[in-house]
Write a protein that holds these residues in place. Structure first.
Motif, PDB file in Angstrom:
ATOM      1  N   ARG A 351       0.846  -1.194   0.000  1.00 19.54           N
ATOM      2  CA  ARG A 351       0.000   0.000   0.000  1.00 19.54           C
ATOM      3  C   ARG A 351       0.882   1.245   0.000  1.00 19.54           C
ATOM      4  O   ARG A 351       1.987   1.236   0.524  1.00 19.54           O
ATOM      5  CB  ARG A 351      -0.911   0.014   1.224  1.00 19.54           C
ATOM      6  N   PHE A 352       0.347   2.309  -0.569  1.00 20.62           N
ATOM      7  CA  PHE A 352       1.102   3.546  -0.706  1.00 20.62           C
ATOM      8  C   PHE A 352       0.299   4.681  -0.076  1.00 20.62           C
ATOM      9  O   PHE A 352      -0.698   5.130  -0.631  1.00 20.62           O
ATOM     10  CB  PHE A 352       1.380   3.842  -2.178  1.00 20.62           C
ATOM     11  N   GLY A 353       0.730   5.123   1.091  1.00 15.70           N
ATOM     12  CA  GLY A 353       0.047   6.235   1.735  1.00 15.70           C
ATOM     13  C   GLY A 353      -1.155   5.807   2.546  1.00 15.70           C
ATOM     14  O   GLY A 353      -1.450   4.625   2.730  1.00 15.70           O
ATOM     15  N   ILE A 354      -1.885   6.794   3.021  1.00 17.17           N
ATOM     16  CA  ILE A 354      -3.028   6.591   3.907  1.00 17.17           C
ATOM     17  C   ILE A 354      -4.317   6.598   3.097  1.00 17.17           C
ATOM     18  O   ILE A 354      -4.462   7.392   2.164  1.00 17.17           O
ATOM     19  CB  ILE A 354      -3.079   7.712   4.976  1.00 17.17           C
ATOM     20  N   PRO A 355      -5.293   5.723   3.416  1.00 21.35           N
ATOM     21  CA  PRO A 355      -6.573   5.748   2.700  1.00 21.35           C
ATOM     22  C   PRO A 355      -7.219   7.133   2.759  1.00 21.35           C
ATOM     23  O   PRO A 355      -7.141   7.836   3.769  1.00 21.35           O
ATOM     24  CB  PRO A 355      -7.418   4.710   3.452  1.00 21.35           C
ATOM     25  N   ALA A 356      -7.863   7.518   1.664  1.00 24.83           N
ATOM     26  CA  ALA A 356      -8.516   8.817   1.566  1.00 24.83           C
ATOM     27  C   ALA A 356     -10.004   8.617   1.294  1.00 24.83           C
ATOM     28  O   ALA A 356     -10.466   7.508   1.036  1.00 24.83           O
ATOM     29  CB  ALA A 356      -7.886   9.644   0.445  1.00 24.83           C
ATOM     30  N   GLN A 357     -10.755   9.716   1.363  1.00 24.56           N
ATOM     31  CA  GLN A 357     -12.178   9.626   1.048  1.00 24.56           C
ATOM     32  C   GLN A 357     -12.368   9.258  -0.414  1.00 24.56           C
ATOM     33  O   GLN A 357     -11.527   9.536  -1.263  1.00 24.56           O
ATOM     34  CB  GLN A 357     -12.883  10.956   1.343  1.00 24.56           C
ATOM     35  N   SER A 358     -13.506   8.650  -0.717  1.00 20.78           N
ATOM     36  CA  SER A 358     -13.688   7.961  -1.990  1.00 20.78           C
ATOM     37  C   SER A 358     -13.863   8.876  -3.197  1.00 20.78           C
ATOM     38  O   SER A 358     -13.398   8.569  -4.276  1.00 20.78           O
ATOM     39  CB  SER A 358     -14.908   7.043  -1.887  1.00 20.78           C
ATOM     40  N   GLY A 359     -14.582   9.957  -3.045  1.00 20.74           N
ATOM     41  CA  GLY A 359     -14.897  10.787  -4.205  1.00 20.74           C
ATOM     42  C   GLY A 359     -16.145  10.340  -4.935  1.00 20.74           C
ATOM     43  O   GLY A 359     -16.381  10.750  -6.069  1.00 20.74           O
ATOM     44  N   GLY A 360     -16.943   9.497  -4.317  1.00 17.08           N
ATOM     45  CA  GLY A 360     -18.210   9.103  -4.919  1.00 17.08           C
ATOM     46  C   GLY A 360     -18.230   7.665  -5.385  1.00 17.08           C
ATOM     47  O   GLY A 360     -17.214   6.973  -5.398  1.00 17.08           O
ATOM     48  N   PRO A 361     -19.410   7.180  -5.796  1.00 16.75           N
ATOM     49  CA  PRO A 361     -19.557   5.781  -6.200  1.00 16.75           C
ATOM     50  C   PRO A 361     -18.960   5.510  -7.567  1.00 16.75           C
ATOM     51  O   PRO A 361     -18.688   6.440  -8.345  1.00 16.75           O
ATOM     52  CB  PRO A 361     -21.076   5.596  -6.225  1.00 16.75           C
ATOM     53  N   PRO A 362     -18.778   4.232  -7.905  1.00 14.27           N
ATOM     54  CA  PRO A 362     -18.316   3.888  -9.257  1.00 14.27           C
ATOM     55  C   PRO A 362     -19.448   4.063 -10.251  1.00 14.27           C
ATOM     56  O   PRO A 362     -20.617   4.236  -9.866  1.00 14.27           O
ATOM     57  CB  PRO A 362     -17.929   2.411  -9.125  1.00 14.27           C
ATOM     58  N   PRO A 363     -19.176   4.032 -11.564  1.00 15.26           N
ATOM     59  CA  PRO A 363     -20.244   4.141 -12.557  1.00 15.26           C
ATOM     60  C   PRO A 363     -21.264   3.015 -12.373  1.00 15.26           C
ATOM     61  O   PRO A 363     -20.900   1.872 -12.078  1.00 15.26           O
ATOM     62  CB  PRO A 363     -19.506   3.995 -13.892  1.00 15.26           C
ATOM     63  N   GLY A 364     -22.529   3.365 -12.546  1.00 15.58           N
ATOM     64  CA  GLY A 364     -23.592   2.391 -12.341  1.00 15.58           C
ATOM     65  C   GLY A 364     -24.195   1.901 -13.645  1.00 15.58           C
ATOM     66  O   GLY A 364     -23.938   2.437 -14.718  1.00 15.58           O
ATOM     67  N   THR A 365     -25.020   0.864 -13.527  1.00 12.72           N
ATOM     68  CA  THR A 365     -25.720   0.304 -14.670  1.00 12.72           C
ATOM     69  C   THR A 365     -27.199   0.199 -14.339  1.00 12.72           C
ATOM     70  O   THR A 365     -27.644   0.569 -13.251  1.00 12.72           O
ATOM     71  CB  THR A 365     -25.143  -1.084 -15.025  1.00 12.72           C
ATOM     72  N   THR A 366     -27.965  -0.325 -15.286  1.00 13.67           N
ATOM     73  CA  THR A 366     -29.406  -0.488 -15.107  1.00 13.67           C
ATOM     74  C   THR A 366     -29.702  -1.892 -14.593  1.00 13.67           C
ATOM     75  O   THR A 366     -28.813  -2.749 -14.486  1.00 13.67           O
ATOM     76  CB  THR A 366     -30.123  -0.275 -16.437  1.00 13.67           C
ATOM     77  N   VAL A 367     -30.972  -2.148 -14.298  1.00 13.86           N
ATOM     78  CA  VAL A 367     -31.391  -3.482 -13.885  1.00 13.86           C
ATOM     79  C   VAL A 367     -31.071  -4.490 -14.992  1.00 13.86           C
ATOM     80  O   VAL A 367     -30.537  -5.572 -14.738  1.00 13.86           O
ATOM     81  CB  VAL A 367     -32.889  -3.498 -13.539  1.00 13.86           C
ATOM     82  N   GLY A 368     -31.382  -4.128 -16.239  1.00 10.51           N
ATOM     83  CA  GLY A 368     -31.077  -5.010 -17.358  1.00 10.51           C
ATOM     84  C   GLY A 368     -29.592  -5.269 -17.490  1.00 10.51           C
ATOM     85  O   GLY A 368     -29.164  -6.391 -17.778  1.00 10.51           O
ATOM     86  N   GLY A 369     -28.781  -4.236 -17.289  1.00 11.38           N
ATOM     87  CA  GLY A 369     -27.334  -4.398 -17.362  1.00 11.38           C
ATOM     88  C   GLY A 369     -26.808  -5.315 -16.270  1.00 11.38           C
ATOM     89  O   GLY A 369     -25.885  -6.101 -16.489  1.00 11.38           O
ATOM     90  N   ALA A 370     -27.404  -5.223 -15.062  1.00 17.35           N
ATOM     91  CA  ALA A 370     -26.984  -6.085 -13.961  1.00 17.35           C
ATOM     92  C   ALA A 370     -27.288  -7.543 -14.260  1.00 17.35           C
ATOM     93  O   ALA A 370     -26.463  -8.432 -14.012  1.00 17.35           O
ATOM     94  CB  ALA A 370     -27.677  -5.657 -12.669  1.00 17.35           C
ATOM     95  N   LEU A 371     -28.466  -7.810 -14.802  1.00 19.88           N
ATOM     96  CA  LEU A 371     -28.836  -9.190 -15.131  1.00 19.88           C
ATOM     97  C   LEU A 371     -27.952  -9.746 -16.247  1.00 19.88           C
ATOM     98  O   LEU A 371     -27.554 -10.915 -16.217  1.00 19.88           O
ATOM     99  CB  LEU A 371     -30.303  -9.247 -15.538  1.00 19.88           C
ATOM    100  N   ALA A 372     -27.635  -8.904 -17.227  1.00 17.06           N
ATOM    101  CA  ALA A 372     -26.767  -9.354 -18.320  1.00 17.06           C
ATOM    102  C   ALA A 372     -25.367  -9.677 -17.803  1.00 17.06           C
ATOM    103  O   ALA A 372     -24.754 -10.673 -18.221  1.00 17.06           O
ATOM    104  CB  ALA A 372     -26.708  -8.291 -19.413  1.00 17.06           C
ATOM    105  N   ALA A 373     -24.842  -8.862 -16.890  1.00 18.47           N
ATOM    106  CA  ALA A 373     -23.516  -9.108 -16.325  1.00 18.47           C
ATOM    107  C   ALA A 373     -23.498 -10.413 -15.537  1.00 18.47           C
ATOM    108  O   ALA A 373     -22.525 -11.185 -15.609  1.00 18.47           O
ATOM    109  CB  ALA A 373     -23.095  -7.942 -15.442  1.00 18.47           C
ATOM    110  N   TYR A 374     -24.560 -10.678 -14.792  1.00 17.14           N
ATOM    111  CA  TYR A 374     -24.628 -11.926 -14.032  1.00 17.14           C
ATOM    112  C   TYR A 374     -24.689 -13.131 -14.973  1.00 17.14           C
ATOM    113  O   TYR A 374     -24.044 -14.153 -14.734  1.00 17.14           O
ATOM    114  CB  TYR A 374     -25.847 -11.902 -13.109  1.00 17.14           C
ATOM    115  N   GLY A 375     -25.447 -12.998 -16.053  1.00 19.16           N
ATOM    116  CA  GLY A 375     -25.521 -14.080 -17.026  1.00 19.16           C
ATOM    117  C   GLY A 375     -24.173 -14.382 -17.660  1.00 19.16           C
ATOM    118  O   GLY A 375     -23.796 -15.550 -17.828  1.00 19.16           O
ATOM    119  N   ARG A 376     -23.416 -13.331 -18.001  1.00 14.60           N
ATOM    120  CA  ARG A 376     -22.085 -13.549 -18.580  1.00 14.60           C
ATOM    121  C   ARG A 376     -21.150 -14.205 -17.572  1.00 14.60           C
ATOM    122  O   ARG A 376     -20.324 -15.059 -17.930  1.00 14.60           O
ATOM    123  CB  ARG A 376     -21.506 -12.216 -19.060  1.00 14.60           C
TER     124      ARG A 376
END
Length: 470
Positions: A351-376
């Motif tokens: 690890r390099f340095g001290i953990p910092a605040q996140s800056g927000g969530p990662p990019p999100g997807t839709t319900v359909g995108g979530a189901l497609a990712a699980y299927g893959r």
């Protein structure tokens, strides 16, 4: 994987941002510790508190029932804890209380250059241990110590062959038992009771196939578990049969899938490949307990690479795992992936340095995108129970008592994901509802065949992660 005395970067580090109350409470090993720690989150019992010291540490003395106050120090870069109290919980209530006082930015916890000697001694010991661990790593930055090369390769090969023979014998026996079950009819499973399944699981332990044993025990809990149990039992028997056959015919599989099969069987594996450095956002941390072992799962997201990874740590005999990373923080670190098709498990390296605040969530997807990712993901790992995914804009809809249950609905109102029955407690779901207030929120969780398990949420325009799994 990450150890409680994680490696230290030798360069001086500046004091990181203070954590939020939610991030601190998410580290509590249980509800009782959370409650006790909250009572100690005020200045009253504390003295000689401070933070910084070029080490990302927080320290203080907490008055207790004894004649001497408890000495408490937390390495917020580690993350690790040290307290002179007799508690066997990590973190103990004093560490939680100190972190809560620090998170509240109370003026009692001032930044200073030099910690007291009792805290500095422990911090120096951790730095020295981290330096020694780094020196024992391979020159290429690999995950294993140099000493591993001294192991007799021929002896290791013979031991692996003997274990593979035992696993093969166990898988062959299990195939016969599954065939007997189907030949006699699934109704016999309810009549036989749980003892038959437990005896079969014990046979798989004898065969050194703990992954098969765990799946057999899960089968034993299905009969008479509610309407539709024969269908669920048949589905799980089919997956267990698939795993058996995959092991017995593993020479015919491509190596990534063969590695996944070895992992699902329960054979030990080691991280392989080059280390990947990124700024890793801690998406979630939660524990599960199977009666003997506590398993901690930590999900990370790489800001630069867009990769998602999982850290696993374990605690036995009622002790919590040593690894602890507060949800919502970002750490600059290296990860090394484990082998396997579609596998997301990784080991945390330098690890390099001290953990910092996140800056927000990662990019999100839709319900359909979530189901497609699980299927893959299922095409790579048919035994997968859930896949990490971030839903970018959904509205939580509580259970209306009509048998539908909780749902996460897309903003267009056309698609929805049911919340899994084994999702966080109802208090976590209502916390999500309160956070939403009827408006869309970003939710990270695991999408699986039983539904979606929400783990962390963010309000629109906010960078503060709210853990839902406590």
């Amino acid at each position: 994987m990450l150890r409680n005395n994680g490696e230290q970067h030798p360069a001086p580090r500046e004091q990181g941002v203070r954590w939020t109350v939610d991030q601190v409470l998410a580290l509590a090993p249980d509800a009782a510790s959370r409650k006790a720690g909250s009572r100690l989150g005020s200045p009253g019992p504390w003295s000689e508190t401070g933070c910084g010291g070029g080490s990302g540490a927080v320290w203080g003395l907490c008055g207790g029932s004894g004649s001497k106050p408890y000495r408490t120090v937390v390495d917020t870069a580690g993350v690790a804890y040290r307290c002179s109290c007799p508690s066997r919980k990590f973190p103990c209530k004093h560490a939680l209380g100190l972190l809560l006082l620090w998170a509240a930015e109370a003026h009692e916890v001032r930044e200073t250059e030099t910690p007291p000697e009792w805290a500095g001694e422990w911090l120096r010991t951790r730095q020295q241990q981290g330096a020694r661990q780094q020196q024992t790593r391979e020159p290429s930055g690999g995950p294993g110590p140099v000493a591993a090369s001294a192991v007799d390769p021929e002896g290791a090969r013979r031991r692996a062959e003997r274990r593979a023979e035992r696993v093969t014998a166990g898988a062959t026996e299990l195939e016969q038992r599954l065939a007997d079950l189907l030949r006699g009819g699934l109704s016999t499973a309810e009549q036989a009771g749980y003892d038959l399944w437990e005896e079969t699981a014990a046979r798989m332990i004898d065969a050194q196939a703990p992954g098969l044993a765990g799946r057999v025990r899960e089968l034993g809990a299905i009969p008479a578990s509610g309407p539709g149990w024969p269908v669920r039992l048949l589905e799980e028997c089919a997956l267990l049969h698939l795993l058996d056959r995959a092991w017995l015919d593993r020479e015919l599989l491509p190596e990534p899938l063969a590695a996944t099969v070895r992992s699902r069987i329960g054979l030990p594996t080691a991280p392989a490949g080059p280390a990947l450095r990124d700024h890793w956002l801690v998406l979630s941390q939660y524990d599960t307990f199977d009666g003997k072992l506590t398993t901690r799962r930590i999900w990370l997201y790489g800001r630069r690479t867009g990769r998602t990874a999982q850290l696993l740590d374990f605690g036995a005999a009622g002790r919590p795992p040593g690894t602890a990373l507060p949800t919502g923080l970002t750490l600059d670190a290296e990860l090394t992936a484990y082998p396997g098709a579609g596998q997301l498990r990784a080991a945390l390296g330098e690890r390099f340095g001290i953990p910092a605040q996140s800056g927000g969530p990662p990019p999100g997807t839709t319900v359909g995108g979530a189901l497609a990712a699980y299927g893959r993901a299922l095409s790579d790992d048919p035994w997968l129970t859930g896949r990490p995914v971030t839903l970018g804009s959904v509205i939580p809809v509580p259970d209306a008592g009509d048998g539908v249950g909780w749902q996460l609905v897309d903003t267009d109102g056309q698609s929805a994901l049911p919340v899994a029955p084994d999702a966080p407690s109802r208090s976590g779901l209502w916390r999500l509802t309160a956070l939403s207030g009827g408006e869309p929120v970003t939710v990270f969780g695991e999408c699986g065949h039983r539904g979606f398990t929400p783990l962390t949420a963010w309000q629109p325009g906010s960078s503060d992660a709210v853990p839902l799994h406590r």
